[in-house]
Design a protein around this motif. Sequence first.
Motif, PDB file in Angstrom:
ATOM      1  N   GLU A 111       0.855  -1.192   0.000  1.00  0.00           N
ATOM      2  CA  GLU A 111       0.000   0.000   0.000  1.00  0.00           C
ATOM      3  C   GLU A 111       0.884   1.233   0.000  1.00  0.00           C
ATOM      4  N   ILE A 112       0.741   2.072  -1.021  1.00  0.00           N
ATOM      5  CA  ILE A 112       1.558   3.268  -1.149  1.00  0.00           C
ATOM      6  C   ILE A 112       0.997   4.352  -0.237  1.00  0.00           C
ATOM      7  N   THR A 113       1.843   4.885   0.644  1.00  0.00           N
ATOM      8  CA  THR A 113       1.376   5.882   1.609  1.00  0.00           C
ATOM      9  C   THR A 113       1.887   7.286   1.328  1.00  0.00           C
ATOM     10  N   LYS A 114       3.037   7.383   0.659  1.00  0.00           N
ATOM     11  CA  LYS A 114       3.629   8.711   0.473  1.00  0.00           C
ATOM     12  C   LYS A 114       4.537   8.703  -0.756  1.00  0.00           C
ATOM     13  N   LEU A 115       4.531   9.824  -1.514  1.00  0.00           N
ATOM     14  CA  LEU A 115       5.429  10.027  -2.650  1.00  0.00           C
ATOM     15  C   LEU A 115       6.115  11.377  -2.477  1.00  0.00           C
ATOM     16  N   LEU A 116       7.433  11.351  -2.360  1.00  0.00           N
ATOM     17  CA  LEU A 116       8.192  12.593  -2.210  1.00  0.00           C
ATOM     18  C   LEU A 116       9.075  12.789  -3.437  1.00  0.00           C
ATOM     19  N   GLY A 117       8.968  13.961  -4.076  1.00  0.00           N
ATOM     20  CA  GLY A 117       9.727  14.238  -5.282  1.00  0.00           C
ATOM     21  C   GLY A 117      10.846  15.238  -5.039  1.00  0.00           C
ATOM     22  N   TYR A 118      12.005  14.998  -5.678  1.00  0.00           N
ATOM     23  CA  TYR A 118      13.176  15.845  -5.480  1.00  0.00           C
ATOM     24  C   TYR A 118      13.828  16.192  -6.823  1.00  0.00           C
ATOM     25  N   CYS A 119      14.630  17.261  -6.797  1.00  0.00           N
ATOM     26  CA  CYS A 119      15.425  17.662  -7.972  1.00  0.00           C
ATOM     27  C   CYS A 119      16.842  17.997  -7.516  1.00  0.00           C
ATOM     28  N   ASP A 120      17.738  18.159  -8.503  1.00  0.00           N
ATOM     29  CA  ASP A 120      19.094  18.600  -8.152  1.00  0.00           C
ATOM     30  C   ASP A 120      19.084  20.116  -7.933  1.00  0.00           C
ATOM     31  N   SER A 121      20.230  20.694  -7.714  1.00  0.00           N
ATOM     32  CA  SER A 121      20.318  22.124  -7.364  1.00  0.00           C
ATOM     33  C   SER A 121      20.365  23.046  -8.576  1.00  0.00           C
ATOM     34  N   ILE A 122      20.366  22.464  -9.776  1.00  0.00           N
ATOM     35  CA  ILE A 122      20.447  23.266 -10.996  1.00  0.00           C
ATOM     36  C   ILE A 122      19.080  23.859 -11.316  1.00  0.00           C
ATOM     37  N   ASP A 123      19.038  25.077 -11.814  1.00  0.00           N
ATOM     38  CA  ASP A 123      17.833  25.830 -12.176  1.00  0.00           C
ATOM     39  C   ASP A 123      17.180  26.437 -10.941  1.00  0.00           C
ATOM     40  N   THR A 124      16.009  27.079 -11.143  1.00  0.00           N
ATOM     41  CA  THR A 124      15.367  27.825 -10.058  1.00  0.00           C
ATOM     42  C   THR A 124      14.546  26.909  -9.159  1.00  0.00           C
ATOM     43  N   LYS A 125      14.250  27.410  -7.976  1.00  0.00           N
ATOM     44  CA  LYS A 125      13.461  26.652  -7.003  1.00  0.00           C
ATOM     45  C   LYS A 125      12.076  26.342  -7.563  1.00  0.00           C
ATOM     46  N   ASN A 126      11.428  27.315  -8.192  1.00  0.00           N
ATOM     47  CA  ASN A 126      10.085  27.130  -8.721  1.00  0.00           C
ATOM     48  C   ASN A 126      10.062  26.106  -9.859  1.00  0.00           C
ATOM     49  N   SER A 166      -5.171   8.375   2.499  1.00  0.00           N
ATOM     50  CA  SER A 166      -4.527   9.616   2.947  1.00  0.00           C
ATOM     51  C   SER A 166      -3.149   9.769   2.296  1.00  0.00           C
ATOM     52  N   LEU A 167      -3.044   9.365   1.030  1.00  0.00           N
ATOM     53  CA  LEU A 167      -1.776   9.452   0.301  1.00  0.00           C
ATOM     54  C   LEU A 167      -1.201  10.868   0.398  1.00  0.00           C
ATOM     55  N   GLU A 168       0.064  10.939   0.762  1.00  0.00           N
ATOM     56  CA  GLU A 168       0.747  12.232   0.885  1.00  0.00           C
ATOM     57  C   GLU A 168       1.714  12.412  -0.285  1.00  0.00           C
ATOM     58  N   LYS A 169       1.637  13.564  -0.952  1.00  0.00           N
ATOM     59  CA  LYS A 169       2.535  13.867  -2.070  1.00  0.00           C
ATOM     60  C   LYS A 169       3.178  15.227  -1.804  1.00  0.00           C
ATOM     61  N   VAL A 170       4.509  15.236  -1.765  1.00  0.00           N
ATOM     62  CA  VAL A 170       5.228  16.481  -1.491  1.00  0.00           C
ATOM     63  C   VAL A 170       6.360  16.632  -2.498  1.00  0.00           C
ATOM     64  N   ALA A 171       6.396  17.792  -3.170  1.00  0.00           N
ATOM     65  CA  ALA A 171       7.460  18.097  -4.132  1.00  0.00           C
ATOM     66  C   ALA A 171       8.396  19.144  -3.551  1.00  0.00           C
ATOM     67  N   TYR A 172       9.686  18.867  -3.664  1.00  0.00           N
ATOM     68  CA  TYR A 172      10.698  19.796  -3.150  1.00  0.00           C
ATOM     69  C   TYR A 172      11.465  20.400  -4.323  1.00  0.00           C
ATOM     70  N   GLY A 173      11.663  21.728  -4.259  1.00  0.00           N
ATOM     71  CA  GLY A 173      12.466  22.393  -5.278  1.00  0.00           C
ATOM     72  C   GLY A 173      13.942  22.290  -4.927  1.00  0.00           C
ATOM     73  N   LYS A 174      14.353  23.117  -3.959  1.00  0.00           N
ATOM     74  CA  LYS A 174      15.743  23.058  -3.484  1.00  0.00           C
ATOM     75  C   LYS A 174      15.809  22.980  -1.961  1.00  0.00           C
ATOM     76  N   ASP A 175      14.654  23.111  -1.309  1.00  0.00           N
ATOM     77  CA  ASP A 175      14.624  23.216   0.148  1.00  0.00           C
ATOM     78  C   ASP A 175      14.617  21.839   0.823  1.00  0.00           C
ATOM     79  N   PHE A 176      15.723  21.125   0.640  1.00  0.00           N
ATOM     80  CA  PHE A 176      15.935  19.859   1.336  1.00  0.00           C
ATOM     81  C   PHE A 176      17.437  19.615   1.405  1.00  0.00           C
TER      82      PHE A 176
END
Length: 256
Positions: free
Chosen positions: A52-67, A94-104
């Motif tokens: 059962e999938i409970t959470k999906l967290l997405g990340y990027c590298d530090s290149i380009d803008t935060k947005n 209650s699936l949680e999805k959070v996308a991070y730009g550079k703030d991690f």
Amino acid sequence: MKLQISILLILMSFKSLGQKQLDVFFDFNKDFPNQASILEINEWIANNKNAEITKLLGYCDSIDTKNYNKKLAERRIDNVQVLLQTSGLKFSESLEKVAYGKDFKQSKIQAENRKVTIFYLEPQAIPIVSTLTQKIKESKVGETIALPNIYFINNSARTVPKSEATLYDLRCAMEENPKLKIQIQGHICCQTKGDLLNLSTSRARTVYNYLLRNKIDRKRMSFKGFGTTRPLHPIPEKDEQEENENRRVEILIVEK
């Protein structure tokens, strides 16, 4: 109110402890998993059909803008979700999805930052309690329980293969109840002149030896043969069913 919040936090902590995770990686500026991760996630899906999938967290590298990076991380999450949904996996309500730009906290290796982390729960196996185990659990000292489907080769003390399941159940019951002590009792059918070959004792001993071989302490069990002295039906029996019910092995609950 404080007590309710504390209980809720404890329950949430237990649930999170049971969670596992899988990282899915992406190539630079791509929103679909790279080839290596596709192979890995397909193998994971094949082995975790009931997850059962409970959470999906997405990340990027530090290149380009935060947005820009946050929107890219969102697309990565969406594509992974579609991939999992297409494979028929279950998602938490209650699936949680959070996308991070550079703030991690980023890894110094940029490739490790381009990912989606899948959090999931594995289904907890519900132990199956056999009928025999349940009977032993509910029994009282002095009670006798028949062992179902214990069969022997004609005029011998050798059990047939289909007796293995019951022997295994008895072994499990002895392992799960370390204070349980039993007397294994053998009975035979059909013979009006008594147990000439002492088969009832030999058959009870066979069950005793099986438990002994499987490391059940001999101090917790004994065996005894009763021949035809305790039939459930008068001898000679009327039919095969009565013969089978007279020809039996039982356990006497000595101590629990």
